[in-house]
Write an enzyme that holds these catalytic residues in place. Structure first.
Site, PDB file in Angstrom:
ATOM      1  N   TRP A 139       0.864  -1.192   0.000  1.00 18.95           N
ATOM      2  CA  TRP A 139       0.000   0.000   0.000  1.00 18.95           C
ATOM      3  C   TRP A 139       0.904   1.247   0.000  1.00 18.95           C
ATOM      4  O   TRP A 139       1.831   1.335   0.823  1.00 18.95           O
ATOM      5  CB  TRP A 139      -0.862  -0.059   1.256  1.00 18.95           C
ATOM      6  CG  TRP A 139      -1.788   1.094   1.457  1.00 18.95           C
ATOM      7  CD1 TRP A 139      -2.631   1.639   0.543  1.00 18.95           C
ATOM      8  CD2 TRP A 139      -1.961   1.829   2.678  1.00 18.95           C
ATOM      9  NE1 TRP A 139      -3.328   2.674   1.118  1.00 18.95           N
ATOM     10  CE2 TRP A 139      -2.932   2.803   2.423  1.00 18.95           C
ATOM     11  CE3 TRP A 139      -1.405   1.755   3.955  1.00 18.95           C
ATOM     12  CZ2 TRP A 139      -3.363   3.704   3.389  1.00 18.95           C
ATOM     13  CZ3 TRP A 139      -1.834   2.639   4.914  1.00 18.95           C
ATOM     14  CH2 TRP A 139      -2.796   3.596   4.639  1.00 18.95           C
ATOM     15  N   ASP A 220      -0.548  -5.577   9.499  1.00 18.56           N
ATOM     16  CA  ASP A 220      -1.531  -4.550   9.150  1.00 18.56           C
ATOM     17  C   ASP A 220      -2.840  -5.265   8.835  1.00 18.56           C
ATOM     18  O   ASP A 220      -2.937  -5.973   7.829  1.00 18.56           O
ATOM     19  CB  ASP A 220      -1.015  -3.757   7.933  1.00 18.56           C
ATOM     20  CG  ASP A 220      -1.986  -2.654   7.528  1.00 18.56           C
ATOM     21  OD1 ASP A 220      -3.068  -2.538   8.142  1.00 18.56           O
ATOM     22  OD2 ASP A 220      -1.665  -1.907   6.581  1.00 18.56           O
ATOM     23  N   ALA A 222      -6.356  -4.378   8.059  1.00 15.63           N
ATOM     24  CA  ALA A 222      -7.262  -3.266   7.755  1.00 15.63           C
ATOM     25  C   ALA A 222      -8.592  -3.724   7.155  1.00 15.63           C
ATOM     26  O   ALA A 222      -9.518  -2.922   7.031  1.00 15.63           O
ATOM     27  CB  ALA A 222      -6.575  -2.280   6.804  1.00 15.63           C
ATOM     28  N   LYS A 255     -13.098  -0.038   7.425  1.00 20.11           N
ATOM     29  CA  LYS A 255     -13.706  -0.746   6.284  1.00 20.11           C
ATOM     30  C   LYS A 255     -14.788  -1.721   6.753  1.00 20.11           C
ATOM     31  O   LYS A 255     -15.857  -1.774   6.170  1.00 20.11           O
ATOM     32  CB  LYS A 255     -12.678  -1.538   5.481  1.00 20.11           C
ATOM     33  CG  LYS A 255     -11.274  -1.045   5.533  1.00 20.11           C
ATOM     34  CD  LYS A 255     -11.038   0.115   4.617  1.00 20.11           C
ATOM     35  CE  LYS A 255      -9.769   0.783   5.055  1.00 20.11           C
ATOM     36  NZ  LYS A 255      -8.947   1.335   4.076  1.00 20.11           N
TER      37      LYS A 255
HETATM   38  N1  PMP Z   1      -3.602  -0.460   5.687  1.00 18.80           N
HETATM   39  C1  PMP Z   1      -4.020  -0.699   4.449  1.00 18.80           C
HETATM   40  C2  PMP Z   1      -3.415  -1.823   3.696  1.00 18.80           C
HETATM   41  C3  PMP Z   1      -4.991   0.124   3.873  1.00 18.80           C
HETATM   42  O1  PMP Z   1      -5.401  -0.122   2.636  1.00 18.80           O
HETATM   43  C4  PMP Z   1      -5.527   1.196   4.619  1.00 18.80           C
HETATM   44  C5  PMP Z   1      -6.561   2.124   4.063  1.00 18.80           C
HETATM   45  N2  PMP Z   1      -6.620   2.282   2.728  1.00 18.80           N
HETATM   46  C6  PMP Z   1      -5.061   1.396   5.911  1.00 18.80           C
HETATM   47  C7  PMP Z   1      -4.106   0.544   6.428  1.00 18.80           C
HETATM   48  C8  PMP Z   1      -5.524   2.545   6.785  1.00 18.80           C
HETATM   49  O2  PMP Z   1      -6.832   2.498   7.085  1.00 18.80           O
HETATM   50  P1  PMP Z   1      -7.582   3.705   7.834  1.00 18.80           P
HETATM   51  O3  PMP Z   1      -8.453   4.346   6.833  1.00 18.80           O
HETATM   52  O4  PMP Z   1      -8.299   3.009   8.933  1.00 18.80           O
HETATM   53  O5  PMP Z   1      -6.532   4.634   8.361  1.00 18.80           O
END
Ligand code: PMP
Length: 401
Positions: A139, A220, A222, A255
């Site tokens: 990401w 991570d 998410a 999410k």
């Molecule tokens: N990690 C990954 C892999 C993500 O895709 C995202 C959000 N796109 C996050 C962390 C962060 O999520 P948040 O919106 O809760 O900050």
């Protein structure tokens, strides 16, 4: 009176570097400005329902109503946020037995980003020479979040976009060559941007390497619940956290509760003893105090109320399963369209990557009104039942050149 503008000031802000605009945010603006009715926006990373909207979950809406009626104060919480919220998320992430482990501490953060940043700061504070191994691709915000805390990033191969497969042997070789005490960033599930998750056997092998080599996993998590369900999506995380003496997990509810803008997450840290875990917690509190003082309450209060109220929790579970099933259906439809898209069904979560060049991505945008990231990453659930075949046809035609 003379102007009070100080001409004696040396320039401060003029010294700043120019910054490139965020490519994904730019893409969203371009897609919004496109007036073609048949345009398809698979750039933005939010869940979309069959009608193309990102609705508020039923249980979330109901919890908000109850909160509005019952909440009597907006007085400060502490830097740990809402401890009941964190306690409710804990077994969802770790399962009941690991959640009971006294060596794991946790606190509420502003989303997964806040958790990732807080964890990186904790690592840098504990060891200014710490290194973290990060799979490629990952990401795009991982790099900035980790590097601005001062932790050195070391890339390891993860996925071959053209071959559409995980480079597990190369990943294992890289991790086997890492030094004891190095950190390893792992996507718990629904890998962003590739959608390619480790198999159960590969997770076991990673857990084994982590244990043998003395590596510290930083997971991570998410998208729990959006791949194959809440339990299945946490299995890899639980394996590596169990295998390691020390570990970190950055968790997000943004999410799986659909509360993106409310910024809801947690950071969990496993230490070698409960005394060290207490010290970790005190340091996390101090770091949080210097960044956001305390996390925003509203989103976490909603999630807490949903999880604490049996009928709301059941409804959240049901709606999460519906979202997950919709993603799986869209993946299956893309895969069935052409054998070159078959790999998409074996992947998880909102994203997959198409083996397209930046020029081909641009051509799809200009000629067909299809908006996706320059890397070929697209949001599967940005498609609707009506346009999924048209999207697949356009992609396959572009692949054929
Ligand atoms: N990690 C990954 C892999 C993500 O895709 C995202 C959000 N796109 C996050 C962390 C962060 O999520 P948040 O919106 O809760 O900050």
């Amino acid at each position: 009176m003379d102007s009070i503008t100080g001409s004696t000031q040396p320039p401060l802000f003029d010294r700043l570097d120019e910054q490139k605009p965020d490519a994904l945010l730019q893409l969203i603006a371009l897609a919004e400005a496109d007036t073609r009715p048949e345009k398809i926006d698979v750039g933005v990373g939010v869940y979309r329902d069959a009608a193309g909207g990102t609705p508020i979950l039923r249980a979330v809406k109901e919890a908000e109503r109850r909160l509005w009626e019952a909440q009597e104060t907006k007085a400060y919480l502490g830097s740990q946020g809402d401890p009941r919220f964190t306690a409710l998320i804990r077994p969802i992430v770790f399962g009941e037995s690991l959640a009971a482990e006294g060596r794991i501490v946790g606190l509420q953060t502003p989303g997964g980003c806040g958790a990732l940043r807080l964890g990186a700061d904790l690592i840098a504070k504990a060891n200014p020479k710490a290194r973290i191994h990060v799979g490629q691709p990952t990401w795009p915000n991982h790099g900035p979040l980790i590097e601005c805390a001062g932790v050195e990033m070391v890339p390891y191969p993860y996925y071959d976009c053209d071959a559409r497969r995980i480079l597990f042997d190369q990943m294992a070789t890289a991790l086997n060559a890492a030094e004891a005490g190095d950190l390893v960033l792992l996507h718990g599930c629904c890998h962003n941007p590739t959608g390619a998750d480790l198999s159960a056997g590969e997770w076991r092998e990673v857990a084994d390497i982590v244990a043998r080599r003395g590596l510290i996993p930083y997971v991570d998590l998410a998208y729990q619940g959006l791949g194959n369900g809440l339990e299945a999506d946490a299995a890899g995380t639980r394996l590596v956290v169990e295998a390691a003496e020390q570990a970190l997990v950055a968790q997000s509810c943004d999410k799986n509760f659909g509360v993106y803008r409310e910024r809801v997450g947690n950071l969990f840290v496993k230490a070698r003893s409960s005394a060290t875990a207490d010290k970790v917690f005190a340091n996390l509190m101090q770091l949080a105090r210097t960044m956001w003082s305390m996390p925003p309450d509203h989103g976490a209060a909603i999630c807490r109320l949903v999880l604490d109220t049996p009928e709301l929790r059941a409804d959240w579970n049901a709606e999460l399963k519906e979202m997950c099933a919709r993603i799986r259906t869209l993946r299956a439809r893309l895969a069935a369209y052409d054998e070159r898209l078959a790999y998409i069904d074996g992947q998880n979560g909102m994203f997959s990557m198409l083996p397209l060049t930046p020029d081909q991505v641009l051509a799809l945008r200009k000629e067909k009104g299809i908006y996706m990231a320059g890397s070929g990453r697209f949001n599967v659930v940005g498609l609707s039942d009506d346009n999924v075949d048209r999207f697949a046809a356009a992609v396959v035609e572009t692949m054929d050149g």
